[in-house]
Design a protein around this motif. Structure first.
Motif, PDB file in Angstrom:
ATOM      1  N   ARG A 117       0.822  -1.221   0.000  1.00  0.00           N
ATOM      2  CA  ARG A 117       0.000   0.000   0.000  1.00  0.00           C
ATOM      3  C   ARG A 117       0.850   1.263   0.000  1.00  0.00           C
ATOM      4  NH1 ARG A 117      -3.693  -2.001   4.922  1.00  0.00           N
ATOM      5  NH2 ARG A 117      -1.726  -3.058   5.302  1.00  0.00           N
ATOM      6  N   PHE A 120      -0.309   4.853  -0.986  1.00  0.00           N
ATOM      7  CA  PHE A 120      -0.908   5.801  -0.030  1.00  0.00           C
ATOM      8  C   PHE A 120       0.158   6.736   0.563  1.00  0.00           C
ATOM      9  CE2 PHE A 120      -5.218   4.007   1.645  1.00  0.00           C
ATOM     10  CZ  PHE A 120      -5.755   4.170   0.380  1.00  0.00           C
ATOM     11  N   ASP A 121       1.313   6.146   0.908  1.00  0.00           N
ATOM     12  CA  ASP A 121       2.395   6.974   1.447  1.00  0.00           C
ATOM     13  C   ASP A 121       2.827   8.022   0.422  1.00  0.00           C
ATOM     14  OD1 ASP A 121       2.628   5.803   3.976  1.00  0.00           O
ATOM     15  OD2 ASP A 121       3.836   4.157   3.194  1.00  0.00           O
ATOM     16  N   ILE A 124       0.510  10.943   0.389  1.00  0.00           N
ATOM     17  CA  ILE A 124       0.752  11.844   1.530  1.00  0.00           C
ATOM     18  C   ILE A 124       2.027  12.655   1.284  1.00  0.00           C
ATOM     19  CG2 ILE A 124       1.231  11.979   4.019  1.00  0.00           C
ATOM     20  CD1 ILE A 124      -1.625  11.203   3.448  1.00  0.00           C
ATOM     21  N   GLN A 125       3.041  11.967   0.764  1.00  0.00           N
ATOM     22  CA  GLN A 125       4.301  12.684   0.508  1.00  0.00           C
ATOM     23  C   GLN A 125       4.119  13.814  -0.508  1.00  0.00           C
ATOM     24  OE1 GLN A 125       6.928   9.459  -0.581  1.00  0.00           O
ATOM     25  NE2 GLN A 125       6.681   8.540   1.431  1.00  0.00           N
ATOM     26  N   ALA A 126       3.124  13.667  -1.370  1.00  0.00           N
ATOM     27  CA  ALA A 126       2.905  14.698  -2.383  1.00  0.00           C
ATOM     28  C   ALA A 126       2.371  16.001  -1.777  1.00  0.00           C
ATOM     29  CB  ALA A 126       1.937  14.185  -3.443  1.00  0.00           C
ATOM     30  N   GLY A 128       0.411  15.843   1.798  1.00  0.00           N
ATOM     31  CA  GLY A 128      -0.451  15.614   2.963  1.00  0.00           C
ATOM     32  C   GLY A 128       0.165  16.105   4.258  1.00  0.00           C
ATOM     33  N   LYS A 181      -7.642  13.395   4.122  1.00  0.00           N
ATOM     34  CA  LYS A 181      -6.452  14.191   4.477  1.00  0.00           C
ATOM     35  C   LYS A 181      -6.610  15.634   4.011  1.00  0.00           C
ATOM     36  CE  LYS A 181      -3.590  12.996   6.499  1.00  0.00           C
ATOM     37  NZ  LYS A 181      -3.413  13.241   7.954  1.00  0.00           N
ATOM     38  N   GLU A 205      -1.029  13.078  -7.710  1.00  0.00           N
ATOM     39  CA  GLU A 205      -0.308  11.862  -7.315  1.00  0.00           C
ATOM     40  C   GLU A 205      -1.257  10.668  -7.282  1.00  0.00           C
ATOM     41  OE1 GLU A 205       2.993  11.721  -6.932  1.00  0.00           O
ATOM     42  OE2 GLU A 205       2.885   9.549  -6.562  1.00  0.00           O
ATOM     43  N   GLY A 210      -2.589   5.394 -10.300  1.00  0.00           N
ATOM     44  CA  GLY A 210      -3.461   4.480 -11.032  1.00  0.00           C
ATOM     45  C   GLY A 210      -4.725   4.060 -10.317  1.00  0.00           C
ATOM     46  N   PHE A 211      -5.165   4.853  -9.364  1.00  0.00           N
ATOM     47  CA  PHE A 211      -6.456   4.550  -8.731  1.00  0.00           C
ATOM     48  C   PHE A 211      -7.581   4.934  -9.680  1.00  0.00           C
ATOM     49  CE2 PHE A 211      -3.671   5.066  -5.023  1.00  0.00           C
ATOM     50  CZ  PHE A 211      -3.989   3.917  -4.323  1.00  0.00           C
ATOM     51  N   GLY A 212      -8.745   4.343  -9.495  1.00  0.00           N
ATOM     52  CA  GLY A 212      -9.890   4.642 -10.361  1.00  0.00           C
ATOM     53  C   GLY A 212     -10.562   5.939  -9.967  1.00  0.00           C
ATOM     54  N   ASN A 213     -11.665   6.235 -10.634  1.00  0.00           N
ATOM     55  CA  ASN A 213     -12.364   7.500 -10.395  1.00  0.00           C
ATOM     56  C   ASN A 213     -13.547   7.308  -9.457  1.00  0.00           C
ATOM     57  OD1 ASN A 213     -10.920   9.056 -12.585  1.00  0.00           O
ATOM     58  ND2 ASN A 213     -11.741   7.317 -13.711  1.00  0.00           N
TER      59      ASN A 213
ATOM     60  N   GLN B  68     -10.778   3.584 -17.295  1.00  0.00           N
ATOM     61  CA  GLN B  68      -9.793   3.805 -16.219  1.00  0.00           C
ATOM     62  C   GLN B  68     -10.169   2.992 -14.983  1.00  0.00           C
ATOM     63  OE1 GLN B  68      -9.858   8.040 -15.693  1.00  0.00           O
ATOM     64  NE2 GLN B  68      -8.189   8.385 -17.164  1.00  0.00           N
ATOM     65  N   ASN B  69     -11.461   2.978 -14.702  1.00  0.00           N
ATOM     66  CA  ASN B  69     -11.906   2.275 -13.510  1.00  0.00           C
ATOM     67  C   ASN B  69     -11.694   0.773 -13.618  1.00  0.00           C
ATOM     68  OD1 ASN B  69     -12.604   4.742 -12.566  1.00  0.00           O
ATOM     69  ND2 ASN B  69     -14.799   4.516 -12.906  1.00  0.00           N
ATOM     70  N   ALA B  72      -8.129   0.008 -13.090  1.00  0.00           N
ATOM     71  CA  ALA B  72      -7.660   0.163 -11.711  1.00  0.00           C
ATOM     72  C   ALA B  72      -7.826  -1.126 -10.913  1.00  0.00           C
ATOM     73  CB  ALA B  72      -8.400   1.300 -11.028  1.00  0.00           C
TER      74      ALA B  72
ATOM     75  N   TYR C 172       4.274  11.835  11.192  1.00  0.00           N
ATOM     76  CA  TYR C 172       4.386  11.118   9.909  1.00  0.00           C
ATOM     77  C   TYR C 172       4.258  12.097   8.735  1.00  0.00           C
ATOM     78  CZ  TYR C 172       2.183   8.484   6.021  1.00  0.00           C
ATOM     79  OH  TYR C 172       1.815   7.989   4.801  1.00  0.00           O
ATOM     80  N   SER C 176       6.926  12.629   6.011  1.00  0.00           N
ATOM     81  CA  SER C 176       6.595  12.449   4.590  1.00  0.00           C
ATOM     82  C   SER C 176       7.109  13.624   3.774  1.00  0.00           C
ATOM     83  CB  SER C 176       5.083  12.323   4.406  1.00  0.00           C
ATOM     84  OG  SER C 176       4.614  11.164   5.045  1.00  0.00           O
ATOM     85  N   LYS C 180       9.738  13.339   0.671  1.00  0.00           N
ATOM     86  CA  LYS C 180       9.496  13.934  -0.647  1.00  0.00           C
ATOM     87  C   LYS C 180      10.671  14.814  -1.064  1.00  0.00           C
ATOM     88  CE  LYS C 180       6.843  15.360  -4.103  1.00  0.00           C
ATOM     89  NZ  LYS C 180       6.436  14.441  -5.171  1.00  0.00           N
TER      90      LYS C 180
END
Lengths: 258, 208, 646
Positions: A117, A120-121, A124-126, A128, A181, A205, A210-213, B68-69, B72, C172, C176, C180
Motif C-alpha cells: 500500500r 498511499f504513502d 501523503i508525501q505529495a 499531505g 487528508k 499523485e 493508477g487509482f480509479g475514479n 480507467q476504472n 484500476a 508522519y 513524509s 518527498k
C-alpha cells in the motif's frame, strides 16, 4: 464453531495465486477473526506447511495494517470495524468464508493476503502535510478554531489509511482516503495557507498511482472502519475545482514550497 | 461529466414538458407550435448543437472513466462487493449503454424525420405548421414501439436515480442540511421524468 | 568497559537545559549535509526525530518493520498528552509537571531529564497544533484539557480517544514531507537485526528486508534507536503484535547498558482476558477513570454469583458495592497512578472479590456520570472507546458496567542513556520508550506521548549535534568494512540456525509459555522465590526453544514465523535480565512491587537508603552473568518523600 475457509494463496508478487480451502474447528465465538487465523496458521506450521501471510499489528483497530476482503466486504460483514476487531460471533457455525486480498492495481499482492500500500504513502508525501519545521511556533492557543470545524477536521483525521475504501470501491478509487487528508487540513486555518497547492498535488499523485475514479457510489463510506463520510470527497472536489479555477498560475512547487 | 449530466437533465425537463402538451391538448396545436418553435428558433438551434456536444461529451467521458476504472482493478474479486450502496449507481455505464442504443432509434424515429423528412402540415390560425404531433401519435399506436419506449424510459429512470445528487457531489456541493434534499430531488426527477415520458406512449396507445 | 557518566549539566535545575543548549557544539549547514544519521523506528520519537533532523539538513535513513511509517504502535495511544500550559488556570506549571512526574515515578528518575521534559512539553503542543493535529477544543475555539491519573490539575490535551494516532500522523506528515524532499530515505518492511560498531562507535546497522528476506548493511555517522518498549516479553500485552526488543537487545549485547529492565507498567484499565487463543490485550484509555467509578462487590457471595452468571452487576445495591480506590485513596480516588490502581485491582481479585467468568476483573461503572452529565456527554467523551468495548465484549457499557483488569502496557526500563540520550556506546542514541530515562519506576498517564515527542522534536536534534560536531571530518562509511561483513555474517548465521532447528513446537507456543512465566513471577507482584524460579525456568525454556522450535517457509521470502522466532529468541534472553533486575531490587517502588517489601496496609515500601539508583546492566557474554552498574540518583532540588495518594 467449525468453519470452511477459502483463502487466496500466492507465493510472491510474481507468481500466480489460487484459492485454497481449509477447515478450522472449535473456534470460540469470542475470539477475533485474526485469532481464528492464528489457529489456522498454528495448525499449518505444525503440518509443515507455509502459514497464511497477512498484515496485522496493533489488533486494536487503529494501526490500519490488517486488510482482508471477507465474503465480499473489506474487513468483513460487521460495520465500522477493522478485520482485527471483527469477532467470530458475527459468523455462524458451518459457514464458508472467502478471504481475499485488497484488489487494486496500485495495491499489488506481495504474498497471500499482504498487499503493497505504499501508493498511499506517496500520496501523503505529495502534499499531505502542513509545511512547518520543528520549532519557532506561536502559542497553541494563538489561533482559536471553531469547535465545529475542529470536530469535523477530527472526523476526517480519524482515517487509519487501511485502504478499505479502495478495496470496496467498484472503481478502486482512493478518493475517500485522499479527501480525508485534504479535508482535515482544509478545515483548519493552519491548513488553509497551502490548501490550493495541497489538493492539486495530492490529486495528481493519486491519479498517477493508477487509482480509479469516484462515481459517488458510496461503498467506501459504507465499508470504512472509521466511518469517514463522503462529504469529505465533495469538500475535496470543491477545493480542487476552486484551486484549478482560481489559484494563480505558479511554477512547479520548488524545494522551498514543499 | 457532472456539468454535462446536469445540462442533459435540464434538456429532459424541457423535452418532457413539451411532450406532455400532447396529452392535454387533443387538437395537438400547442404541441405543434412548441415543436415548430424548437425546430426553428435560432437560439434553440444553437443549443441543439450544444446539446449534441453535451451528449457526446457525457458519453465519451463516461467511457473513458469506465475504462480507467476497470484498469484500476485488473484482478477481480471472487466474491463481488456486497457493500451497502445505492443499487443503480453501480450500473451507470450499463444503463447508459442501453439508453444510448435506444437513443439512436429514437432520433431516427422522430428527430431526423422532423428535421429532414417530409411531414404533413396543419393550419393553426393563419399559419401552416408541420404536424409533428400526428407522427408521434401514429408511432405509439403500434404496440411494440410502446413496449420499447417503456423499457427504454425505465432505464433512463434508473440512470437518473444516480444523477442529480451525484453531479452535485462531484461538483463539491455537499452540505449536511441540503444533501438529503438533493437525494430527494434526484429520486423525484428520476420518477417524474421517466414516469412522465412513459405516460405519453401508454396514454396514446390506450386512448387511440 | 564504559563508564557511567550521566553528563548532567551544572547549574540550577531550571537553567540546565538552556545553559546546555547555549554551550554545546553545533554543526554548520554545509557539514550537516555530509553527515548521515540512521533512525530506527517511526513511532512518535522516531518519526519526529527523523523529520526534525532532516529539516535541519542532516541526511537521514529511517526504518520500520511495518508497511508504512504511519502504523508504528504510538498510534494506539488513546488518552492524551501532558503539557504544563496551565490553560485551565488551575495552578499548573513546569515545576508541577516535573514534580508530579518525579513523584509518579516513585523517585527513580533523573531530576534533570524530567525537568527538561516538563520544560519542552509546551513546545510540543504548539508544534502539533501548527502541524494540523485536531486537538479537542472548547466552544470558544481554545484548546480543551482533561485530567489524568497522578495529577491534581487538568493538563492533558487530547484528540477524542485517538490522541496517539493524531500525534503520530502529525509526525508522519512532517516525515513524509522530508521524504518527498529527499532528505529522508525511508525503508519500510525492514527490521533491524544488529548494530555495527567500528572502532567502538556505532556506525551502522544490519537489517532484514522483510519482503525479499535479503540481509542488508547500512552505514551512517550515528545510529538512533526509537524502537519502543519490550512489553511483549509477556506475550499478552497492549503492545502491537510486532513490537519487539530486538534492536535494543542487540545494542545491549554490543555494549549498551540496559537501564532498570524490571520496571514494567501494568495498566489498570484493560479488557480482561477471555481465552487461551487470545493474541493480545486491548487497553481502555485511562481517561475513562475521570468519569467511571471502579468497584467490586462488598460480599464474596455476590462476587461468586456474578462469576457464575447468577447475578447481574446492576442488581447489586449501592451499599453492597466496594469502591475500593475511593475508600483507600480519598484524595485521588479513581485517579490514583496506574501502578497503585493496578495493584489494588489485583488485591481485590486475589482476595476473591473479582468478577467476570475468570474472577479476574473489576467493574468500571459509568452510571453515576451518565445520570449526572447525561448519556450524550459521556458519548462525546468516550463514544469510540465504548464502541470498541462493545465490539470486543458484546456488552453495552452504557447499560452494564465495563469489566477491566490490569495488563502489561509500557516498559519504563530500556537502554540506559545519559542527559544527551546517548547510550554507553558512543554514537548510539536511544529515544522514546526504548530508553529508560524519564519515568522512573512508573509512568504517569499521557506522559509517554510527551516523552516520545520531546525526545524526537526538541531534545535529540540538539544533543546529537554535540556528538556529531567532531565527526565532520569523518567521511561516509563503506559498508564493505570488515566490521559490517562480520556483523552481517553473525546475523545471517543466527537466522540460519533458527531455520535449521526444525523442531516440533511453534514460535507462538514458546512465546506463550515465556509470557506465563513472566506474568506469574515478574508481573504485578514479585517475590524472591518466584524470581529465582523465573530465572531458572526462562533459561530452560530458552534451551528448549533452540532445540525444538519449528519454523516453516524459507528465509528468503516474506516469512512471519521467522520474524517472530528472532524476536522471541531475544525476549527469552531479556526476560531473564528483567527477573535478575527485579531480584536485585529489594524494595517496592512504582511498577516494581516486591511482596516482601510492603506496609501493613499493602502499600509499596521504598528503600531509598540502598536503592536510590538506576540499575544499568552490562552484558558480559553468552553464559556469564550480567554486571550491575549503578547510577546514583541525586535529588538536589526536590525532597524525596514517601508517595502518598491518600
Amino acid at each position: 464453531m467449525n468453519l470452511t475457509l477459502k483463502i487466496w494463496r500466492q507465493k510472491n508478487a510474481t507468481s500466480k495465486g489460487r484459492f485454497v480451502t481449509y477447515k478450522v474447528n472449535d473456534i470460540s465465538t469470542s475470539s477475533s477473526f485474526l485469532e481464528m487465523m492464528d489457529v489456522l496458521n498454528e495448525s499449518l506450521v505444525m503440518k509443515g506447511e507455509d502459514p497464511v501471510a497477512f498484515d496485522h499489528d496493533c489488533r486494536e483497530g487503529i494501526c490500519g495494517a490488517c486488510s482482508m476482503y471477507i465474503n465480499g466486504h473489506p474487513h468483513g460483514p460487521d460495520k465500522a470495524v477493522t478485520t482485527c476487531q471483527l469477532h467470530m460471533r458475527k459468523f455462524s457455525d458451518g459457514e464458508t468464508i472467502v478471504i481475499e486480498p485488497w484488489r487494486a492495481r496500485p495495491f499489488p499482492v506481495l504474498k497471500d493476503l499482504i498487499v503493497d500500500r505504499s501508493a498511499f504513502d506517496k500520496i501523503i508525501q505529495a502534499g499531505g502535510y502542513i509545511s512547518v519545521n520543528t520549532g519557532g511556533i506561536p502559542d497553541a492557543n494563538a489561533i482559536p478554531i471553531p469547535k465545529v470545524k475542529a470536530d469535523l477536521s477530527m472526523d476526517a483525521a480519524a482515517c487509519i489509511g487501511c485502504g478499505a475504501c479502495v478495496a470496496a470501491c467498484k472503481n478502486a478509487s482512493a478518493m475517500l482516503f485522499v479527501s480525508a487528508k485534504v479535508s482535515q487540513f482544509a478545515l483548519l486555518p493552519q491548513g488553509r495557507i497551502e490548501a490550493a497547492e495541497r489538493v492539486q498535488a495530492m490529486v495528481a499523485e493519486m491519479d498517477k498511482q493508477g487509482f480509479g475514479n469516484c462515481t459517488n457510489t458510496g461503498a467506501c463510506e459504507a465499508e470504512c472502519p472509521k466511518e469517514i463520510s463522503i462529504s469529505n470527497i465533495a469538500r475535496m472536489n470543491r477545493e480542487f475545482l476552486s484551486a484549478k479555477v482560481c489559484a494563480p498560475k505558479v511554477k512547479e512547487m520548488n524545494e522551498g514550497g514543499g | 461529466m457532472a456539468l454535462a449530466g446536469l445540462f442533459l437533465i435540464s434538456f429532459l425537463v424541457v423535452h418532457l414538458s413539451i411532450n406532455l402538451l400532447l396529452l392535454f391538448d387533443d387538437s395537438r396545436e400547442l404541441f405543434n407550435i412548441a415543436a415548430h418553435f424548437m425546430g426553428t428558433n435560432p437560439v434553440i438551434q444553437v443549443f441543439q448543437i450544444v446539446l449534441f456536444g453535451g451528449i457526446i461529451l457525457h458519453i465519451l467521458l463516461g467511457i473513458i472513466l469506465q475504462i480507467q476504472n476497470w484498469l484500476a482493478r485488473p484482478t477481480r474479486y471472487k466474491v463481488e462487493g456486497y457493500s451497502h450502496t445505492s443499487f443503480f449507481s453501480k450500473f451507470m455505464i450499463h444503463t447508459g449503454a442501453v439508453i444510448l442504443a435506444f437513443l439512436v432509434i429514437h432520433l431516427f424515429n422522430f428527430f431526423f424525420k422532423a428535421k429532414f423528412g417530409e411531414l404533413e402540415t396543419v393550419m393553426i390560425g393563419n399559419d401552416s405548421y408541420e404536424d409533428m404531433g400526428i407522427l408521434v401519435i401514429e408511432k405509439f399506436k403500434e404496440f411494440p414501439y410502446v413496449i420499447m419506449y417503456v423499457v427504454w424510459l425505465l432505464f433512463l429512470g434508473f440512470h437518473l436515480d444516480h444523477a442529480f445528487h451525484s453531479a452535485l457531489q462531484s461538483l463539491g456541493l455537499n452540505h449536511s442540511k441540503y444533501t438529503p434534499v438533493a437525494f430527494g430531488i434526484s429520486r423525484a426527477l428520476a420518477i417524474l421524468i421517466a414516469g412522465g415520458f412513459i405516460l405519453i406512449p401508454v396514454v396514446i396507445y390506450i386512448t387511440q | 568497559m564504559a563508564e557511567l557518566n550521566s553528563k548532567i549539566p551544572k547549574g540550577l535545575l531550571p537553567q540546565k537545559w538552556t545553559d546546555y543548549k547555549n554551550h554545546i557544539n553545533l554543526v554548520n549547514p554545509p557539514n550537516k549535509r555530509k553527515l548521515e544519521i540512521i533512525v530506527v523506528g517511526t513511532g512518535l520519537a522516531g518519526a519526529s526525530a527523523a523529520a526534525s533532523l532532516a529539516e535541519m539538513g542532516f541526511k537521514v535513513k529511517n526504518y520500520c518493520y511495518q508497511d508504512s511509517p504511519r502504523r508504528a504502535h504510538s498510534i494506539a495511544a488513546q488518552g492524551g498528552i501532558n503539557a504544563a500550559k496551565n490553560y485551565q488556570n488551575d495552578g499548573d506549571s513546569v515545576y508541577r509537571l516535573f514534580y508530579d512526574t518525579i513523584k509518579g515515578g516513585d523517585y527513580r528518575a533523573r531530576e534533570a531529564n524530567v525537568y527538561r521534559l516538563a520544560e519542552v512539553s509546551n513546545s510540543i503542543i504548539d508544534q502539533c497544533v501548527a502541524q494540523g493535529v485536531p486537538f479537542a477544543r472548547e466552544y470558544g475555539g481554545l484548546l480543551d484539557n482533561r485530567s489524568f491519573g497522578g495529577a491534581q490539575v487538568s493538563r492533558t490535551f487530547y484528540a477524542r480517544g485517538q490522541t496517539g494516532q493524531q500525534l503520530l500522523i502529525g509526525a508522519y506528515s512532517a516525515l513524509s514531507r522530508q521524504i518527498k524532499k529527499g532528505n529522508v530515505e525511508m525503508f519500510t518492511r525492514h527490521e533491524m537485526l544488529d548494530v555495527v560498531l567500528v572502532e567502538g562507535k556505532a556506525r551502522g546497522i544490519i537489517v532484514r528486508n522483510l519482503v525479499t528476506g535479503a540481509i542488508e548493511r547500512h552505514a551512517a555517522h550515528a545510529v538512533v534507536l526509537a524502537t519502543g518498549g519490550y512489553g511483549n516479553v509477556f506475550f499478552l500485552s497492549t503492545n502491537a503484535m510486532g513490537s519487539n526488543a530486538t534492536a535494543i537487545w542487540k545494542a545491549h549485547k554490543r555494549g549498551a547498558f540496559f537501564g532498570n529492565p524490571c520496571f514494567t507498567q501494568i495498566h489498570p484499565t484493560c479488557i480482561p482476558v477471555h481465552g487461551d487463543f487470545q493474541s493480545k490485550l486491548t487497553l481502555m484509555s485511562e481517561s475513562l477513570r475521570n468519569d467511571g467509578r471502579i468497584w467490586v462487590p462488598k460480599k464474596k457471595e455476590d462476587a461468586e454469583k456474578i462469576r457464575h452468571g447468577k447475578l447481574l452487576p446492576t442488581a447489586i445495591a449501592e451499599e453492597d458495592r466496594d469502591y475500593y480506590l475511593e475508600r483507600r485513596y480519598p484524595a485521588f480516588g479513581n485517579l490514583v497512578p496506574r501502578d497503585v490502581a493496578s495493584r489494588a485491582a489485583k488485591e481485590r481479585c486475589d482476595a476473591g472479590f473479582g468478577v467476570g467468568e475468570t474472577g479476574l476483573a473489576v467493574y468500571l461503572d459509568f452510571s453515576d456520570s451518565i445520570n449526572r452529565l447525561g448519556k450524550s456527554t459521556i458519548e462525546a467523551r468516550y463514544g469510540n472507546l465504548f464502541q470498541m468495548y462493545e465490539k470486543i465484549v458484546d456488552e453495552n457499557p452504557y447499560k452494564t458496567p465495563m469489566m477491566i483488569y490490569p495488563a502489561v502496557h509500557y516498559t519504563m526500563g530500556g537502554l540506559w542513556v545519559d542527559y544527551e540520550l546517548m547510550t554507553t556506546v558512543p554514537g548510539l542514541f536511544a529515544i522514546g520508550e526504548a530508553n529508560f530515562s524519564d519515568h522512573g519506576a512508573n509512568r504517569l498517564g499521557a506522559s509517554a506521548l510527551m516523552q516520545g515527542l520531546a525526545d524526537g522534536y526538541f531534545v535529540l536534534p540538539y544533543t546529537i549535534q554535540n556528538y556529531l560536531a567532531d565527526q565532520i571530518r569523518v567521511p561516509k562509511f563503506s559498508t564493505d568494512l570488515p566490521e559490517f561483513k562480520q556483523t552481517e555474517k553473525e546475523a545471517t548465521d543466527r537466522l540460519q540456525r533458527l531455520m535449521n532447528v526444525k523442531g516440533n513446537q511453534t514460535v507462538d507456543s514458546f512465546h506463550r509459555r515465556l509470557g506465563l512465566i513472566m506474568w506469574d513471577n515478574v508481573g504485578m507482584g514479585r517475590n524472591e522465590a518466584g524470581l529465582k524460579n523465573a530465572i531458572v525456568e526462562i533459561a530452560k525454556l530458552r534451551e528448549e526453544f533452540w532445540k525444538d522450535v519449528k519454523i516453516s517457509g524459507e528465509p528468503n521470502e516474506i516469512n512471519p514465523e521467522l520474524e517472530k522466532a528472532g524476536r522471541v529468541a531475544d525476549f527469552l534472553e531479556l526476560g531473564e535480565l528483567m527477573a535478575r533486575d527485579a531480584l536485585n531490587r529489594n524494595e517496592s517502588c512504582g511498577g516494581h512491587f516486591r511482596e516482601e517489601y510492603q506496609t501493613p496496609e499493602g502499600e509499596a515500601m521504598r528503600n531509598d537508603e540502598d536503592f536510590k539508583y538506576a540499575a544499568a546492566w552490562e552484558y558480559t557474554g553468552e553464559s556469564a552473568e550480567p554486571k550491575l552498574n549503578k547510577e546514583i540518583l541525586d535529588y538536589e532540588f526536590i525532597e524525596v518523600k514517601q508517595r502518598n495518594y491518600k
